[in-house]
Design an enzyme around this catalytic site. Structure first.
Site, mmCIF file in Angstrom:
data_model
loop_
_atom_site.group_PDB
_atom_site.id
_atom_site.type_symbol
_atom_site.label_atom_id
_atom_site.label_comp_id
_atom_site.label_asym_id
_atom_site.label_seq_id
_atom_site.Cartn_x
_atom_site.Cartn_y
_atom_site.Cartn_z
ATOM 1 N N SER A 1 87.301 -21.863 -0.206
ATOM 2 C CA SER A 1 87.196 -22.146 1.226
ATOM 3 C C SER A 1 88.591 -22.153 1.828
ATOM 4 O O SER A 1 89.577 -22.384 1.106
ATOM 5 C CB SER A 1 86.560 -23.535 1.418
ATOM 6 O OG SER A 1 86.690 -23.965 2.754
ATOM 7 N N TYR B 1 86.588 -32.711 0.168
ATOM 8 C CA TYR B 1 86.212 -31.283 0.075
ATOM 9 C C TYR B 1 87.451 -30.421 -0.134
ATOM 10 O O TYR B 1 87.450 -29.505 -0.978
ATOM 11 C CB TYR B 1 85.466 -30.895 1.351
ATOM 12 C CG TYR B 1 84.981 -29.468 1.387
ATOM 13 C CD1 TYR B 1 84.083 -28.985 0.442
ATOM 14 C CD2 TYR B 1 85.418 -28.600 2.392
ATOM 15 C CE1 TYR B 1 83.625 -27.671 0.492
ATOM 16 C CE2 TYR B 1 84.968 -27.296 2.451
ATOM 17 C CZ TYR B 1 84.074 -26.827 1.501
ATOM 18 O OH TYR B 1 83.628 -25.531 1.553
HETATM 19 C C1 8X3 Z 1 84.041 -24.592 4.941
HETATM 20 C C2 8X3 Z 1 85.119 -24.237 5.877
HETATM 21 O O1 8X3 Z 1 86.089 -24.902 8.127
HETATM 22 O O2 8X3 Z 1 84.400 -26.393 7.199
HETATM 23 O O3 8X3 Z 1 84.230 -24.049 3.683
HETATM 24 O O4 8X3 Z 1 86.579 -26.321 6.189
HETATM 25 S S1 8X3 Z 1 85.555 -25.522 6.893
#
Ligand code: 8X3
Length: 264
Positions: free
Chosen positions: A150, A163
């Site tokens: 990501s 995340y």
């Molecule tokens: C998700 C991208 O923009 O939510 O993988 O971090 S973001």
């Protein structure tokens, strides 16, 4: 240089085996399901793997992929998948797509369960699946491993620590693996998307709150679609095997950075 010395990135390599075979994890929805469709459209044999059998079955009927139930947090389940898949033929690509975001808390409010789950699915899940399939990828003669990371792996943002850390961990795994596996003719590809509008990503992240999930995409002219990301994956996989596209970063035009989103 003659014309024949140019390679054609995006077209199958001339010496590619006739039936290339790929395993896609997290295939029951979103980017995973779109990748199954795109690979099938490009002529690959595909094993669509995920936890939800009913969704996989529908996808298999639609695309001609083979459905396989797997839980990437469980090594026995991953090993069982590997045995079934390798018994039926060679494996040329593994696409580590299972994972996602769970929780959007600040570090101050961080929840251990969310962080554990994100690390377990995105990082350990990728490791378990990759480790299990590496012998088959090596012996197939031209293996590829794809990691769906990501843009969150590239820049941290408020509420994203868990995340961002998981995706940065998965990215580090991919980078080390590339160095380790080159000698085995296995290439390692990272695809790092920004905002992708899928049915479940924001919903999972925001605890199932549909209104909050809809807000994430509100007024954004054209977030990426799952199909946009799947196209990038197929592009990298269909490059001649000596071409290792290390990393593809793709964002919607409206998201110049994770925290800078143009809304109409
Ligand atoms: C998700 C991208 O923009 O939510 O993988 O971090 S973001």
């Amino acid at each position: 240089m003659t014309q024949s010395q140019y390679s054609s990135i995006g077209s199958p390599a001339p010496n590619a085996p006739k039936a290339l075979r790929a395993v896609v994890t997290g295939a029951s929805s979103g980017i995973g399901a779109a990748t199954v469709r795109a690979l099938r459209a490009a002529g690959w044999e595909v094993i669509a793997a995920a936890r939800r059998a009913d969704r996989l079955q529908a996808l298999a009927e639609e695309t001609g992929a083979t459905a396989a139930v797997v839980d990437v947090t469980d090594q026995q389940s991953v090993d069982a998948l590997m045995r079934t898949v390798t018994k039926a033929g060679a494996v040329h690509a593994v696409i580590n797509n299972a994972g996602g975001a769970f929780g959007a808390d600040t570090v101050f409010s961080g929840k251990d369960d969310d962080w554990d789950y994100m690390y377990n699915t995105n990082v350990l899940g990728s490791m378990r699946v990759t480790r299990a399939f590496l012998p088959a990828l090596r012996s197939g003669g031209q293996g590829s491993v794809v990691f769906l990371t990501s843009t969150a792996a590239l820049a941290a943002y408020e509420g994203g620590a868990g995340y961002c850390a998981a995706k940065a961990g998965q990215q580090a795994l991919a980078r080390a693996l590339r160095l380790e596996e080159a000698a085995h003719n296995v290439r390692v590809i990272e695809v790092a998307p920004g905002m992708v509008h899928t049915e479940e990503f924001a919903l999972n992240r925001l605890g199932g709150n549909q209104d909050a999930a809809d807000e994430v995409y509100a007024g954004v002219a054209r977030p990426l679609s799952a199909g946009d990301v799947a196209s990038a994956i197929v592009f990298a996989l269909n490059a001649p095997h000596h071409v290792n596209i290390d990393q593809i970063v793709l964002r919607p035009l409206a998201q110049a950075a994770n925290h800078k989103v143009l809304r109409g």
